[in-house]
Scaffold this active site. Structure first.
Site, PDB file in Angstrom:
ATOM      1  N   LYS A   1       0.851  -1.190   0.000  1.00 25.69           N
ATOM      2  CA  LYS A   1       0.000   0.000   0.000  1.00 25.69           C
ATOM      3  C   LYS A   1       0.889   1.243   0.000  1.00 25.69           C
ATOM      4  O   LYS A   1       1.885   1.274   0.738  1.00 25.69           O
ATOM      5  CB  LYS A   1      -0.864  -0.064   1.265  1.00 25.69           C
ATOM      6  CG  LYS A   1      -1.976   0.934   1.368  1.00 25.69           C
ATOM      7  CD  LYS A   1      -2.784   0.632   2.641  1.00 25.69           C
ATOM      8  CE  LYS A   1      -4.007   1.514   2.763  1.00 25.69           C
ATOM      9  NZ  LYS A   1      -4.830   1.167   3.957  1.00 25.69           N
TER      10      LYS A   1
ATOM     11  N   SER B   1      -9.777  -1.765   6.938  1.00 22.59           N
ATOM     12  CA  SER B   1      -9.116  -1.523   5.651  1.00 22.59           C
ATOM     13  C   SER B   1      -8.192  -2.634   5.184  1.00 22.59           C
ATOM     14  O   SER B   1      -7.772  -2.633   4.016  1.00 22.59           O
ATOM     15  CB  SER B   1      -8.326  -0.213   5.705  1.00 22.59           C
ATOM     16  OG  SER B   1      -9.195   0.881   5.638  1.00 22.59           O
TER      17      SER B   1
ATOM     18  N   SER C   1      -9.435   0.244   2.735  1.00 21.66           N
ATOM     19  CA  SER C   1      -8.675   1.139   1.902  1.00 21.66           C
ATOM     20  C   SER C   1      -7.426   0.472   1.288  1.00 21.66           C
ATOM     21  O   SER C   1      -6.800   1.056   0.400  1.00 21.66           O
ATOM     22  CB  SER C   1      -8.220   2.354   2.713  1.00 21.66           C
ATOM     23  OG  SER C   1      -7.370   1.959   3.772  1.00 21.66           O
TER      24      SER C   1
END
Lengths: 73, 475
Positions: free
Chosen positions: B83, B182, B158
C-alpha cells in the site's frame, strides 16, 4: 437494515445538501447527539478514573492477553 | 498450466523456499511478477507505481547474495508490493492522493526496513483509497482500483491494491493498514487472507497516518501461513514507536500445527447476522461446519453491543483524521476531496470532552467484551462484510449523500474490533454463484494472532478457496 449504527457519518449525510459548506450551527446541534453515543460507551466507566486514562488502553490489552498465546517469555 | 502461471501460483512461503534452495531465482520470480503486474494493471488499476528497474536490480542482488552464501532472511528474494503509505526515505509516497504526488518522506518506516532486512523485493506502490479514508476503495485521485474477480465491482478499501494484486498473483504478499476494516474488507472482497493485528503488535513509525488511536499495519497474502511469515518479520518493539508492544514476537509459523481439536469458537447471537446476503450466510455456515469437522466446538454467545463500538470507533477516527489533515485541508482548498472533507469536518465539531470520553471508554469496553466472549470461547467467528461486492455503479449513488449509509454498512462488522484493539483475521470462505469471494472473520484476545492464524491454517488445509485464482489476462 437492522441496527445499522447511527453515527457521525449519518449526521453528515443529513447535512449533505449543504456539504460544500457545512452550517456550523446545524452541525453543532447534531453533534450534540454524539454525546449520547459517548455516554452510552462510558456508562460502565464510573470506577477508578485513572484506569480510564486513554493511554492505559494499551496496558489493558496486555492484561487481557492470554500468556500462552501472546509470546510471553 | 504454464510455467509462469505455476510459479506465480506459488504461495509466499513456497516461493521463498524455492529461492532459498536455488530451485528458482529471485530475478525470475520478480520478472514474472512485474510482467503480471503490467498485464493486469489496465484491467484493475491496482498499482500506483511499478518500480521495475529497482526491483530487478534488487532481485539480482538477492541472487548474488545467495550465491555467496550470505544468510538469507525469511523473505529473501520474494517479490512483494505494498500500500502506498509506507515511507522509504527519499521515495515518493502518495497515500493514494495526488495532493501528495511530490511527497518524499525523509524517514523509512520500521516495517519497510524490516522487510528489506528480511530480503524482500519491493515491486512498487499499490493503490489505496485516498488517504486510507474509505472502506469501499473509491479514489478520484488515481481512479478506482477494481475487484480482482469482477472489475465492474468495488475492490473494497482502503488497502485496495494490496488485496487485488495478491489475488491476481502480481505479488506474493503485501502490507496494508487497517483503521476500521481496511485490511479485512478488501481481503474478503478479493478472496485473500488479511490480518489486522492487535493494536501495538506492529510499529506504525514511518507510515502515513489516518488516525493515531486505531491504525494498525498488517499482512495480506493468499494463506494464513504466508501472513504468519510476514507478521513474524514486521512485528515487535520499536524504539521509534512508543505504542509498539515490547511483548516478544512468537514463532507464528511454528504455531500452525493444523490442530484445532477442542478449540472453542463463539458464534454471536446478536448484531452480526442481522443483515447478511444469503450467499454470505451460506459461506459462514459452511466454514463453521468445516471448522467443527476439525474438532472445534461451536458455542453461541451474546456479544456486548457492537453498534456502540462502531460508533465510538468512527467518532475517534473522524476527530483524529480531522486533526491530522487540518493543515492539508487548508492548503489544498477545493482540491481536497469533498466527501472526505465532509466526513472529517464532522470530527472537527466533536467537543474535546466527548472525544476523550470515547477514548477513555475503550479499555473498559475491551474488558467487558473479553469477559463476555473470551471467557466462554477461544475465538469469535463473525462475517467480515454482510454483502457481496457491490458494483462500482451502485457504490456511486446519483445522490452523493447516499454513500454514507453504504460506508456504514460496509464496515459494520469490522470497525467494532478496531475500537477494541483486538486482532481480527479475514479468511476466504468460498464463492457466490456469480463467482465473487465471501469470507469469515476470526477475532481473538489481544496478542492472539498465532491462534487466529492456526485456526485459519487448519481451515485452509481442508479447503481450497485460497488456491483459486481469478481469470487473469495473459498479456
Amino acid at each position: 437494515m437492522a441496527d445499522t449504527p447511527s453515527d457521525l457519518d449519518a449526521l453528515v449525510a443529513a447535512l449533505w445538501p449543504q456539504a460544500g459548506g457545512i452550517d456550523p450551527q446545524r452541525m453543532a446541534e447534531l453533534v450534540g447527539e454524539v454525546r449520547s453515543i459517548v455516554q452510552a460507551g462510558r456508562d460502565a466507566a464510573r470506577g477508578n478514573a485513572f484506569d480510564d486514562e486513554p493511554s492505559r488502553f494499551a496496558a489493558t490489552l496486555h492484561r487481557l492477553a492470554d500468556p500462552g498465546e501472546a509470546g510471553h517469555d | 498450466m504454464t510455467d509462469t502461471a505455476a510459479l506465480l501460483g506459488l504461495d509466499l512461503c513456497e516461493a521463498a523456499r524455492r529461492i532459498r534452495t536455488g530451485q528458482v531465482s529471485s530475478e525470475t520470480l520478480t520478472r514474472l511478477a512485474l510482467q503480471r503486474a503490467r498485464a493486469v494493471q489496465p484491467r484493475v488499476n491496482c498499482f500506483i507505481a511499478i518500480d521495475e528497474a529497482q526491483a530487478l536490480e534488487d532481485a539480482r542482488a538477492a541472487d548474488r547474495a545467495l550465491a555467496r552464501g550470505d544468510a538469507a532472511g525469511a523473505l529473501h528474494g520474494v517479490p512483494l508490493a505494498h500500500k502506498d503509505m509506507f515511507y522509504r526515505a527519499g521515495r515518493i509516497t502518495t497515500g493514494g492522493s495526488k495532493l501528495l504526488a511530490d511527497h518524499r518522506p525523509t524517514v523509512t518506516a520500521t516495517v519497510a526496513q524490516r522487510l528489506q532486512d528480511a530480503g524482500a523485493i519491493w515491486l512498487g506502490a499499490l493503490h489505496m483509497a485516498e488517504f486510507a479514508a474509505n472502506p469501499i476503495g473509491q479514489n478520484d485521485s488515481f481512479g478506482d482500483c477494481r475487484n480482482a474477480w469482477d472489475p465492474a465491482r468495488i475492490s473494497g478499501g482502503s488497502s485496495s491494491g494490496s488485496a487485488v494484486a495478491v489475488a491476481l498473483r502480481a505479488c506474493y504478499g503485501s502490507l496494508g493498514s487497517d483503521t476500521g476494516g481496511s485490511i479485512r474488507l478488501p481481503a474478503a472482497l478479493n478472496g485473500i487472507v488479511g490480518l489486522r493485528p492487535t493494536y501495538g503488535r506492529v510499529s506504525r513509525h514511518g507510515i502515513l497516518p489516518r488516525t493515531w488511536s486505531l491504525d494498525t499495519v498488517g499482512p495480506m497474502a493468499r494463506t494464513a501461513r504466508d501472513c504468519a511469515r510476514l507478521l513474524g518479520v514486521i512485528a515487535g518493539a520499536d524504539p521509534q514507536d512508543a505504542t509498539a508492544s515490547a511483548l516478544p514476537v512468537p514463532d507464528y509459523e511454528r504455531q500452525l500445527t493444523g490442530d484445532i481439536d477442542g478449540l472453542r469458537i463463539a458464534v454471536p447471537v446478536n448484531y452480526f447476522y442481522d443483515d447478511l446476503a444469503p450467499e454470505v450466510r451460506q459461506g459462514l455456515e459452511d466454514s463453521l461446519r468445516a471448522l467443527a469437522g476439525l474438532g472445534a466446538r461451536i458455542v453461541e454467545v451474546p456479544v456486548p453491543d457492537p453498534a456502540r463500538l462502531y460508533q465510538l470507533g468512527n467518532l475517534i477516527s473522524q476527530v483524529e483524521a480531522a486533526a491530522i489533515h487540518a493543515d492539508l485541508v487548508q492548503r489544498a482548498g477545493d482540491a481536497y476531496p469533498l466527501v472526505l472533507k465532509t466526513r472529517m469536518q464532522s470530527g472537527a465539531y466533536v467537543p474535546a470532552v466527548d472525544y476523550l470520553g470515547a477514548l477513555s471508554a475503550r479499555a473498559r469496553l475491551a474488558q467487558e467484551f473479553a469477559g463476555a466472549v473470551f471467557e466462554r470461547a477461544d475465538v469469535l467467528h463473525v462475517p467480515v462484510i454482510g454483502m457481496v461486492a457491490p458494483t462500482r455503479e451502485a457504490a456511486t449513488p446519483a445522490v452523493s449523500s447516499e454513500v454514507f449509509p453504504l460506508l456504514a454498512r460496509t464496515a459494520r462488522c469490522t470497525r467494532p474490533f478496531s475500537t477494541l484493539g483486538m486482532p481480527a483475521l479475514s479468511v476466504p470462505a468460498g464463492f457466490t454463484p456469480q463467482g465473487l469471494p465471501v469470507a469469515f472473520q476470526l477475532v481473538g484476545r489481544p496478542f492472539s494472532e498465532g491462534l487466529l492464524l492456526r485456526a485459519a491454517d487448519a481451515y485452509q488445509r481442508v479447503t481450497d478457496w485460497h488456491a483459486r485464482a481469478p481469470i487473469i489476462p495473459t498479456t
